[in-house]
Motif scaffolding. Structure first.
Motif, PDB file in Angstrom:
ATOM      1  N   PHE A   1       0.844  -1.190   0.000  1.00  0.00           N
ATOM      2  CA  PHE A   1       0.000   0.000   0.000  1.00  0.00           C
ATOM      3  C   PHE A   1       0.883   1.246   0.000  1.00  0.00           C
ATOM      4  N   ALA A   2       0.302   2.369  -0.465  1.00  0.00           N
ATOM      5  CA  ALA A   2       1.067   3.620  -0.542  1.00  0.00           C
ATOM      6  C   ALA A   2       1.239   4.259   0.833  1.00  0.00           C
ATOM      7  N   ASP A   3       0.319   3.986   1.752  1.00  0.00           N
ATOM      8  CA  ASP A   3       0.449   4.540   3.099  1.00  0.00           C
ATOM      9  C   ASP A   3      -0.198   3.589   4.108  1.00  0.00           C
ATOM     10  N   GLU A   4      -0.284   4.026   5.348  1.00  0.00           N
ATOM     11  CA  GLU A   4      -0.719   3.108   6.408  1.00  0.00           C
ATOM     12  C   GLU A   4      -2.226   2.878   6.438  1.00  0.00           C
ATOM     13  N   THR A   5      -2.989   3.716   5.704  1.00  0.00           N
ATOM     14  CA  THR A   5      -4.445   3.592   5.797  1.00  0.00           C
ATOM     15  C   THR A   5      -5.130   3.324   4.462  1.00  0.00           C
ATOM     16  N   ALA A   6      -4.404   3.484   3.338  1.00  0.00           N
ATOM     17  CA  ALA A   6      -5.038   3.339   2.026  1.00  0.00           C
ATOM     18  C   ALA A   6      -5.707   1.974   1.894  1.00  0.00           C
ATOM     19  N   SER A   7      -6.830   1.931   1.188  1.00  0.00           N
ATOM     20  CA  SER A   7      -7.502   0.649   0.999  1.00  0.00           C
ATOM     21  C   SER A   7      -7.158   0.022  -0.351  1.00  0.00           C
ATOM     22  N   GLU A   8      -6.665   0.831  -1.302  1.00  0.00           N
ATOM     23  CA  GLU A   8      -6.321   0.305  -2.628  1.00  0.00           C
ATOM     24  C   GLU A   8      -4.868  -0.157  -2.656  1.00  0.00           C
ATOM     25  N   PRO A   9      -4.609  -1.421  -2.974  1.00  0.00           N
ATOM     26  CA  PRO A   9      -3.223  -1.871  -3.084  1.00  0.00           C
ATOM     27  C   PRO A   9      -2.499  -1.173  -4.243  1.00  0.00           C
ATOM     28  N   VAL A  10      -1.184  -1.018  -4.112  1.00  0.00           N
ATOM     29  CA  VAL A  10      -0.371  -0.471  -5.201  1.00  0.00           C
ATOM     30  C   VAL A  10       0.642  -1.498  -5.704  1.00  0.00           C
ATOM     31  N   GLY A  11       0.564  -2.705  -5.178  1.00  0.00           N
ATOM     32  CA  GLY A  11       1.487  -3.725  -5.639  1.00  0.00           C
ATOM     33  C   GLY A  11       1.501  -4.923  -4.717  1.00  0.00           C
ATOM     34  N   MET A  12       2.421  -5.841  -5.005  1.00  0.00           N
ATOM     35  CA  MET A  12       2.506  -7.066  -4.222  1.00  0.00           C
ATOM     36  C   MET A  12       3.961  -7.530  -4.137  1.00  0.00           C
ATOM     37  N   VAL A  13       4.311  -8.067  -2.979  1.00  0.00           N
ATOM     38  CA  VAL A  13       5.620  -8.693  -2.814  1.00  0.00           C
ATOM     39  C   VAL A  13       5.586 -10.039  -3.548  1.00  0.00           C
ATOM     40  N   THR A  14       6.622 -10.318  -4.355  1.00  0.00           N
ATOM     41  CA  THR A  14       6.658 -11.567  -5.118  1.00  0.00           C
ATOM     42  C   THR A  14       7.676 -12.566  -4.570  1.00  0.00           C
ATOM     43  N   SER A  15       8.700 -12.072  -3.899  1.00  0.00           N
ATOM     44  CA  SER A  15       9.672 -12.932  -3.202  1.00  0.00           C
ATOM     45  C   SER A  15      10.129 -12.155  -1.986  1.00  0.00           C
ATOM     46  N   GLY A  16      10.324 -12.838  -0.882  1.00  0.00           N
ATOM     47  CA  GLY A  16      10.841 -12.107   0.267  1.00  0.00           C
ATOM     48  C   GLY A  16      11.307 -13.060   1.342  1.00  0.00           C
ATOM     49  N   GLY A  17      12.247 -12.597   2.123  1.00  0.00           N
ATOM     50  CA  GLY A  17      12.765 -13.414   3.208  1.00  0.00           C
ATOM     51  C   GLY A  17      13.867 -12.665   3.902  1.00  0.00           C
ATOM     52  N   PHE A  18      14.695 -13.434   4.608  1.00  0.00           N
ATOM     53  CA  PHE A  18      15.809 -12.841   5.318  1.00  0.00           C
ATOM     54  C   PHE A  18      17.056 -13.021   4.467  1.00  0.00           C
ATOM     55  N   GLY A  19      17.859 -11.978   4.349  1.00  0.00           N
ATOM     56  CA  GLY A  19      19.113 -12.061   3.606  1.00  0.00           C
ATOM     57  C   GLY A  19      20.272 -12.248   4.562  1.00  0.00           C
ATOM     58  N   PRO A  20      20.790 -13.473   4.701  1.00  0.00           N
ATOM     59  CA  PRO A  20      21.856 -13.706   5.694  1.00  0.00           C
ATOM     60  C   PRO A  20      23.098 -12.855   5.468  1.00  0.00           C
ATOM     61  N   SER A  21      23.459 -12.571   4.214  1.00  0.00           N
ATOM     62  CA  SER A  21      24.694 -11.814   3.971  1.00  0.00           C
ATOM     63  C   SER A  21      24.529 -10.334   4.279  1.00  0.00           C
ATOM     64  N   VAL A  22      23.331  -9.794   4.078  1.00  0.00           N
ATOM     65  CA  VAL A  22      23.091  -8.393   4.397  1.00  0.00           C
ATOM     66  C   VAL A  22      22.532  -8.246   5.809  1.00  0.00           C
ATOM     67  N   ASP A  23      22.217  -9.390   6.446  1.00  0.00           N
ATOM     68  CA  ASP A  23      21.755  -9.441   7.828  1.00  0.00           C
ATOM     69  C   ASP A  23      20.507  -8.587   8.064  1.00  0.00           C
ATOM     70  N   ARG A  24      19.600  -8.653   7.096  1.00  0.00           N
ATOM     71  CA  ARG A  24      18.319  -7.967   7.266  1.00  0.00           C
ATOM     72  C   ARG A  24      17.339  -8.558   6.256  1.00  0.00           C
ATOM     73  N   PRO A  25      16.061  -8.262   6.396  1.00  0.00           N
ATOM     74  CA  PRO A  25      15.099  -8.782   5.429  1.00  0.00           C
ATOM     75  C   PRO A  25      15.296  -8.143   4.046  1.00  0.00           C
ATOM     76  N   VAL A  26      15.041  -8.923   3.016  1.00  0.00           N
ATOM     77  CA  VAL A  26      15.109  -8.432   1.637  1.00  0.00           C
ATOM     78  C   VAL A  26      13.896  -8.983   0.889  1.00  0.00           C
ATOM     79  N   ALA A  27      13.458  -8.240  -0.137  1.00  0.00           N
ATOM     80  CA  ALA A  27      12.282  -8.684  -0.892  1.00  0.00           C
ATOM     81  C   ALA A  27      12.319  -8.096  -2.296  1.00  0.00           C
ATOM     82  N   MET A  28      11.470  -8.651  -3.128  1.00  0.00           N
ATOM     83  CA  MET A  28      11.208  -8.113  -4.463  1.00  0.00           C
ATOM     84  C   MET A  28       9.700  -8.065  -4.613  1.00  0.00           C
ATOM     85  N   GLY A  29       9.238  -7.143  -5.448  1.00  0.00           N
ATOM     86  CA  GLY A  29       7.809  -7.094  -5.689  1.00  0.00           C
ATOM     87  C   GLY A  29       7.498  -6.326  -6.942  1.00  0.00           C
ATOM     88  N   HIS A  30       6.223  -6.306  -7.258  1.00  0.00           N
ATOM     89  CA  HIS A  30       5.737  -5.513  -8.381  1.00  0.00           C
ATOM     90  C   HIS A  30       4.944  -4.338  -7.823  1.00  0.00           C
TER      91      HIS A  30
END
Lengths: 380, 120
Positions: A313-342
């Motif tokens: 979503f574009a903000d914390e309250t919007a009801s219309e989605p602006v996209g979707m996460v397509t892959s995501g998880g934890f990145g061990p080498s960067v030591d934080r979560p990482v994701a891809m989406g449209h």
């Protein structure tokens, strides 16, 4: 798939199970998702030393023109992919996409010019469909042969060159995307300097009956650890590489997938061999005007991983989605979560803050440039 | 007194308050944890409610509330360093303390011998 269907095996399935692989059904094959070391350490070991992956579930396909000319095979494949195949020199490999009439992506693949024919590697889940697609469109003057009697092994990481060169020093001189015949542990292999981890490394096509011996020879090197599909996924995600079926599919055009680089100028509008592939009328205009949505990297701001399927979503309250996460998880080498989406193209600039809905909470994520790590390919 | 659930949680019971965590067996199945989300102190939860979430590199899993009760304390240390759960699941890696609505409910849970038989 009914549960009476037996899972497919690769030449390494028994070895994987014997050395402690936790075996799961992946694309109809019995594959190791992890080894006793665990996903986190396997991932970090691959980036520090070298990881060995069984990728024998993938399809290996020969495309040969009955004329005997590789140029004829190249022009034939160009009827199905929006990629410069004819310009690929012997002994070189390139990334490609099969497209459909709507401009969507049927599968992604690697293909190599092997001098008198083309050698294709396609995704396991798509291979039956890909081979049928090739046969349907390229019948008559071409031979399409699936190599079911070969295994496929990936050796990835900064120590891959040293480990493989112990078996044959010729591999050290290969550059990224070179392909050549190499004898390894007595086996006649087709070796490419490529992979799916963001690291330097090789993919090795080996006769099935010699795959175990070769794998054992490689695993005898203390720098080489066996790596499962779990770490394969986190490695490729950090490297910004697409997983077919998640990040790209038949609803995704090459421009929406941010894969413009895979469509060389010669196949674009104004190029010498522009168009002439399925969906060209949809795909080519998008190089000028863009697509409505775009694949981007997403960096969650907190520690919570944001997984594929999370709605953006574009903000914390919007009801219309602006996209979707397509892959995501934890990145061990960067030591934080990482994701891809449209996301909507208007929101695809790096630095744009969006919100991913996870367990009813909207978590801030920032559009990020890909890849998340610095790739270490051995460019010529 | 130590009790176990079929969802692979352990409960250490004292004076009507259960210290709750996940078992060594559960941790082995999950692999290296990278994120833990705990309930709010004061939350009233029913048996079977999702009380906490754990994430490994690969996947997210819920930790269920083992019995009806109120969350009276949570272990912030595992939020800051989820690897504590991997290294010491059944002691330092505890998740939350639950004041049981009916302490006798715990009688219906498994003892250690029954749990170990379950996970083989």
């Amino acid at each position: 798939m009914s549960d009476t269907t037996e899972l497919g095996k690769t030449p390494l399935t028994a070895l994987n199970a014997r050395i402690g692989g936790k075996m799961v059904d992946f694309a109809g094959y019995e594959m190791p998702v992890q080894f006793p070391e665990g996903v986190m350490k396997e991932h970090l070991h691959t980036r520090a030393k070298a990881g060995l992956f069984d990728v024998g579930h993938m399809g290996q396909v020969i495309l040969r023109a009955k004329s005997g000319k590789v140029e004829d095979a190249a022009l034939a494949l160009e009827r199905l992919v929006p990629v410069d195949v004819l310009g690929l020199k012997p002994g070189r490999q390139r990334y490609g996409l099969f497209t459909d009439q709507n401009g969507g992506i049927l599968d992604d693949l690697m293909f190599a010019n092997r001098g008198d024919h083309l050698f294709l590697v396609v995704n396991a889940a798509c291979k039956a469909q890909d081979i049928a697609h090739l046969r349907k469109h390229l019948s008559g003057d071409f031979e399409i042969e699936e190599l079911t009697d070969r295994g496929l092994i990936a050796l990835q990481g900064p120590a891959a060159e040293k480990a493989l060169a112990k078996l044959n020093p010729d591999v050290a001189a290969m550059a990224f995307m070179d392909v050549k015949d190499v004898t390894l542990a007595g086996a006649s292999c087709i070796v490419s300097r490529s992979g799916y981890s963001g690291e330097d490394g090789y993919e090795i096509s080996v006769p099935a009956e010699q795959a175990v011996e070769l794998t054992e020879a490689l695993l005898a090197d203390p720098d080489v650890h066996p790596i499962g599909l779990g770490a394969r996924d986190s490695l490729r995600l950090e490297a910004g590489l697409c997983l077919y079926g998640n990040d790209i599919d038949t609803t995704t055009t090459p421009v929406a997938a941010a894969l413009e680089w895979a469509v060389q100028k010669v196949r674009r509008a104004g190029g010498a061999r522009a168009g002439g592939f399925p969906g060209a009328d949809v795909i080519l205009p998008e190089f000028e005007r863009g697509a409505s949505r775009r694949r981007v990297g997403l960096a969650p701001e907190g520690r919570a991983p944001v997984r594929g399927g999370a709605v953006l979503f574009a903000d914390e309250t919007a009801s219309e989605p602006v996209g979707m996460v397509t892959s995501g998880g934890f990145g061990p080498s960067v030591d934080r979560p990482v994701a891809m989406g449209h996301v909507a193209t208007s929101l695809s600039e790096p630095g744009t803050r969006l919100y991913a809905e996870v367990r009813g909470k909207r978590l801030p994520v920032t559009v990020a440039t890909l890849p998340f790590i610095t790739p270490r390919y051995k460019r010529a | 007194m130590l009790k176990y659930t079929e969802d692979h949680e352990w409960l250490n019971l004292a004076d009507g308050v259960a210290t709750v965590g996940i078992t060594n067996h559960a941790v082995e199945q999950l692999g290296d944890l990278v994120f833990v989300d705990l309930p709010e102190v004061g939350a009233q939860l029913a048996k079977g409610d999702a009380a906490a979430t754990v994430e490994s590199v690969k996947a997210a899993s819920d930790v269920y509330c083992p019995l009806d009760g109120e969350i009276v304390e949570v272990n912030e240390a595992i939020v800051n360093d989820p690897s504590i759960v991997n290294s010491d699941a059944q002691a330092a890696g505890w998740f939350f303390k639950l004041k049981l609505a009916r302490p006798a409910d715990a009688d219906g849970l498994m003892d250690e011998a029954a749990y170990l038989a379950l996970v083989g």
